[in-house]
Design an enzyme around this catalytic site. Structure first.
Site, short mmCIF file in Angstrom:
data_model
loop_
_atom_site.label_atom_id
_atom_site.label_comp_id
_atom_site.label_asym_id
_atom_site.label_seq_id
_atom_site.Cartn_x
_atom_site.Cartn_y
_atom_site.Cartn_z
N ASP A 132 -94.51 -13.99 -16.34
CA ASP A 132 -93.60 -12.89 -16.00
C ASP A 132 -93.92 -11.70 -16.88
O ASP A 132 -94.43 -11.85 -18.00
CB ASP A 132 -92.15 -13.28 -16.29
CG ASP A 132 -91.55 -14.23 -15.26
OD1 ASP A 132 -92.11 -14.37 -14.16
OD2 ASP A 132 -90.50 -14.83 -15.57
N ARG A 182 -98.70 -10.84 -9.05
CA ARG A 182 -97.39 -10.63 -8.42
C ARG A 182 -96.97 -9.18 -8.64
O ARG A 182 -96.73 -8.77 -9.76
CB ARG A 182 -96.36 -11.56 -9.08
CG ARG A 182 -94.94 -11.29 -8.61
CD ARG A 182 -93.91 -11.78 -9.61
NE ARG A 182 -93.87 -13.21 -9.72
CZ ARG A 182 -93.36 -13.84 -10.79
NH1 ARG A 182 -92.87 -13.16 -11.80
NH2 ARG A 182 -93.34 -15.15 -10.84
P1 FDA Z 1 -84.89 -2.77 -4.37
O1 FDA Z 1 -84.21 -2.91 -5.68
O2 FDA Z 1 -85.15 -1.39 -3.85
O3 FDA Z 1 -84.06 -3.60 -3.32
C1 FDA Z 1 -84.38 -3.64 -1.93
C2 FDA Z 1 -83.27 -4.40 -1.22
O4 FDA Z 1 -83.28 -5.77 -1.65
C3 FDA Z 1 -81.86 -3.92 -1.55
O5 FDA Z 1 -81.48 -2.87 -0.70
C4 FDA Z 1 -81.06 -5.18 -1.32
O6 FDA Z 1 -80.83 -5.40 0.05
C5 FDA Z 1 -81.98 -6.26 -1.82
N1 FDA Z 1 -81.76 -6.57 -3.26
C6 FDA Z 1 -82.55 -6.23 -4.29
N2 FDA Z 1 -82.09 -6.73 -5.45
C7 FDA Z 1 -80.97 -7.40 -5.13
C8 FDA Z 1 -80.03 -8.14 -5.87
N3 FDA Z 1 -80.14 -8.30 -7.19
N4 FDA Z 1 -78.99 -8.72 -5.21
C9 FDA Z 1 -78.87 -8.60 -3.88
N5 FDA Z 1 -79.73 -7.90 -3.12
C10 FDA Z 1 -80.75 -7.31 -3.72
N6 FDA Z 1 -89.36 -7.77 -12.63
C11 FDA Z 1 -89.97 -7.65 -13.85
O7 FDA Z 1 -89.79 -6.64 -14.51
N7 FDA Z 1 -90.80 -8.65 -14.29
C12 FDA Z 1 -91.06 -9.76 -13.56
O8 FDA Z 1 -91.81 -10.63 -14.00
C13 FDA Z 1 -90.40 -9.90 -12.30
N8 FDA Z 1 -90.61 -10.99 -11.52
C14 FDA Z 1 -90.10 -11.02 -10.23
C15 FDA Z 1 -90.42 -12.07 -9.37
C16 FDA Z 1 -90.01 -12.04 -8.06
C17 FDA Z 1 -90.37 -13.15 -7.15
C18 FDA Z 1 -89.24 -10.94 -7.57
C19 FDA Z 1 -88.81 -10.83 -6.13
C20 FDA Z 1 -88.88 -9.92 -8.41
C21 FDA Z 1 -89.29 -9.96 -9.76
N9 FDA Z 1 -88.92 -8.94 -10.64
C22 FDA Z 1 -89.56 -8.87 -11.86
C23 FDA Z 1 -87.80 -8.02 -10.31
C24 FDA Z 1 -88.29 -6.73 -9.67
O9 FDA Z 1 -88.99 -5.97 -10.60
C25 FDA Z 1 -87.10 -5.91 -9.11
O10 FDA Z 1 -86.25 -5.57 -10.17
C26 FDA Z 1 -86.29 -6.64 -8.06
O11 FDA Z 1 -87.09 -7.39 -7.20
C27 FDA Z 1 -85.49 -5.64 -7.19
O12 FDA Z 1 -86.38 -4.78 -6.53
P2 FDA Z 1 -86.78 -4.88 -4.98
O13 FDA Z 1 -88.27 -4.82 -4.91
O14 FDA Z 1 -86.18 -6.06 -4.35
O15 FDA Z 1 -86.30 -3.50 -4.36
#
Ligand code: FDA
Length: 305
Positions: A132, A182
């Site tokens: 991570d 990732r």
């Molecule tokens: P965004 O935040 O724009 O969300 C898009 C949509 O997804 C929202 O409109 C909502 O519908 C849904 N959504 C997003 N977050 C949600 C929540 N918490 N609850 C409910 N709905 C939600 N970060 C990091 O800094 N280091 C890492 O190692 C990782 N590892 C990691 C692994 C995996 C498998 C994932 C999916 C994510 C990570 N992250 C991470 C977290 C990542 O950086 C980010 O903060 C979150 O995924 C939220 O961003 P989105 O890309 O989902 O987009």
């Protein structure tokens, strides 16, 4: 990083707020949405069900930066157990690890040695370990350790954050090493010196890096987002990609989208956290989405006498 996220991260650091979340039924109910359980047994149970429904897994033992060698060694031990169980239970799973939990901030050598041991154990179990990415204090060391161990042992992957300004250079260095990369947006509060601050800029950077990763052969991109527009962008790039890529999403977030991608035949890996130290992970999830705060606040008020 939005103002809302900064406000939530600030507020949840206060002790009374922490007690309200970790010691009340609504807080525990919110945690249950995003965390498989306190124990490895519970995670294996939830993981079995997810595997049956067609999902791949990445098991994550919750915990953050440790400040003593004993705690770092305990975390390594638990991760080794986790690989053991994945092997014994025949789960289609890998693990995700945080290097500060393995002692990075005490002694870089300790974390490096732990990653080597985990990579060797993962190789024996026919699986991988994804490193991570944590906050920017650790990015350089994390990338260096990953690069060295991936080159010497393999069986690793790494998370790369689209909001970090150094990401183009990291991708150029890491893609040729062939592990999983990732791509996520980035979850920590960072200064504008090191990271993009505006959501549109982060989303734009994500699209750009997605194109680079999907065009690169020999690496295994993991599209880690719940953002429908970015998922659509990956889907539209997928016909040109002949080698493997997968989607990755967090347990409890956009389960509808997870199901629909699996039903279309895409590999989807669920990041499945477990363990008793779930509070910092939960506060990051709360900060990402106002609805999670409202869920908690509504439940708290409706449960008060
Ligand atoms: P965004 O935040 O724009 O969300 C898009 C949509 O997804 C929202 O409109 C909502 O519908 C849904 N959504 C997003 N977050 C949600 C929540 N918490 N609850 C409910 N709905 C939600 N970060 C990091 O800094 N280091 C890492 O190692 C990782 N590892 C990691 C692994 C995996 C498998 C994932 C999916 C994510 C990570 N992250 C991470 C977290 C990542 O950086 C980010 O903060 C979150 O995924 C939220 O961003 P989105 O890309 O989902 O987009």
């Amino acid at each position: 990083m939005t103002i809302f996220t900064r406000a939530v991260v600030g507020a949840t650091a206060a002790r009374p707020v922490k007690s309200l979340i970790t010691e009340t039924k609504p807080g525990l109910a919110l945690a249950k949405k995003f965390v498989a359980g306190d124990t490895l047994d519970e995670a294996v149970e939830v993981g079995r069900d997810l595997n049956k429904r067609g999902f791949l897994l990445s098991l994550d033992l919750l915990g953050e930066e440790v400040h003593d060698k004993v705690s770092a060694e305990a975390a390594l031990h638990e991760y080794m157990d986790c690989l053991e169980r994945i092997d014994a239970a025949g789960l289609d799973a890998n693990i995700s690890v945080k290097l500060t939990q393995l002692g990075l901030s005490i002694d870089e050598g300790l974390a490096r040695h732990a990653v080597e041991q985990l990579a060797n154990r993962a190789a024996a179990a026919g699986t991988t370990v994804t490193v991570d990415m944590e906050d920017s204090r650790f990015t350089g060391q994390t990338v260096d350790i990953y690069a060295d161990v991936q080159a010497s042992i393999g069986h690793l992957g790494i998370a790369i954050q689209a909001y970090m300004k150094r990401t183009p250079d990291d991708l150029e260095r890491l893609i040729p090493l062939g592990g999983h990369i990732r791509l996520c947006k980035g979850a920590y509060v960072e200064s504008s010196e090191v990271a993009l601050g505006v959501k549109a800029a982060v989303d734009g950077a994500y699209q750009e890096y997605l194109k680079v990763l999907m065009a690169a052969e020999g690496t295994k991109p993991a599209v880690a987002t719940h953002d429908p527009r970015l998922i659509e962008a990956a889907r539209s790039l997928s016909p040109q990609r002949i080698s493997y890529f997968e989607f990755q999403m967090l347990y409890g977030v956009r389960s509808d989208l997870q199901e629909s991608l699996v039903s279309e035949g895409f590999p989807v890996r669920i990041y499945l956290p477990f363990g008793s130290q779930w509070y910092p992970y939960l506060t990051r999830r709360m900060g990402e989405r106002p609805a999670n705060m409202w869920f908690f606040a509504r439940a708290l008020f409706s449960s008060s006498p």
